[in-house]
Scaffold this motif. Structure first.
Motif, short mmCIF file in Angstrom:
data_model
loop_
_atom_site.label_atom_id
_atom_site.label_comp_id
_atom_site.label_asym_id
_atom_site.label_seq_id
_atom_site.Cartn_x
_atom_site.Cartn_y
_atom_site.Cartn_z
N SER A 172 -4.13 1.36 -4.03
CA SER A 172 -2.81 1.00 -4.55
C SER A 172 -2.79 1.06 -6.07
CB SER A 172 -2.43 -0.41 -4.09
OG SER A 172 -2.28 -0.46 -2.69
N THR A 216 -7.50 -1.26 -0.07
CA THR A 216 -6.06 -1.32 -0.35
C THR A 216 -5.81 -1.59 -1.83
OG1 THR A 216 -5.68 -2.16 1.88
CG2 THR A 216 -3.90 -2.45 0.30
N ARG A 238 -0.37 -7.39 -8.02
CA ARG A 238 -0.69 -6.91 -6.67
C ARG A 238 -1.71 -7.83 -6.01
NH1 ARG A 238 0.70 -1.69 -4.74
NH2 ARG A 238 1.37 -0.19 -6.33
N TRP A 291 0.83 -1.20 0.00
CA TRP A 291 0.00 0.00 0.00
C TRP A 291 0.87 1.26 0.00
CZ3 TRP A 291 -1.23 4.17 3.27
CH2 TRP A 291 -2.39 4.87 2.90
N SER A 347 -3.99 -7.74 -2.36
CA SER A 347 -4.37 -6.84 -1.27
C SER A 347 -5.29 -7.53 -0.28
CB SER A 347 -5.07 -5.60 -1.83
OG SER A 347 -4.23 -4.93 -2.77
#
Length: 200
Positions: free
Chosen positions: A139, A135, A128, A116, A130
């Protein structure tokens, strides 16, 4: 090829849980050199230069030298790497990945769990994962990556790392025909798919 694990700032037992879920007999993989765990008990998790120098030491490549005594490219790094990083380790891993490329090495992918607030960009696939939708969404403003996953319902930040097999949620990706989809999955399933995709 090696998978490099860059943990955050937390109990090392959480990282042991993570790698055992993902790799099974991870200790033998460490001994063979194709699984490297950055020792955050000895160095700051967020330090890209320390991660880079650690990689150079374990792969027997000369470590970083100041610009006055030569360029990164003169090291001729050969080992292809996949980075898997968590929390503060994302900061160090993205910097180390850039340095590894500048040294002539290949970064096959970087997988960031709960990175983050960390801008992510590079000449390699970035993924990614999360622990919740917020988040993931916030992000993505700093570089969403090739594909993403977020837990739904949310899980605790440290639980995402220690128990990826229990984090259920949505895998955001494109099909072979280019259609964007959101498929139900676990964080472990997504991680395993990305590693297989990059021949690990």
């Amino acid at each position: 090829m090696a998978v490099v694990i860059c943990p955050g700032i937390h109990d090392p037992k959480l990282t042991e849980s993570f790698v055992s879920q993902l790799f099974g007999d991870w200790r033998s993989r460490c001994q063979s050199g194709n699984l490297l765990i950055f020792p955050t008990q000895d160095y700051p998790a967020y330090s890209g230069i320390d991660i880079f120098n650690y990689l150079c030491s374990v792969t027997q490549v000369p470590s970083f030298s100041p610009p006055s005594s030569g360029s990164f490219g003169q090291h001729h790094v050969k080992l292809p790497i996949v980075f898997i990083c968590f929390s503060a380790g994302v900061v160090g891993a993205i910097a180390a990945a850039w340095m590894w490329e500048q040294a002539g090495g290949q970064v096959k992918a970087l997988i960031a769990l709960d990175g983050w607030g960390v801008p992510l960009a590079g000449n390699f696939p970035i993924y990614r994962i999360s622990h919740d939708h917020f988040t993931y969404w916030s992000s993505a403003l700093l570089g969403g990556g090739t594909e993403s996953f977020y837990a739904d319902p949310p899980v605790e930040h440290l639980d995402l790392w220690s128990s990826p097999q229990t984090a259920y949620g949505w895998w955001l990706h494109r099909t072979s025909t280019g259609v964007e989809t959101a498929s139900p999955a676990t964080a472990k399933t997504v991680l395993s798919d990305w590693l297989t995709r990059h021949h690990e």
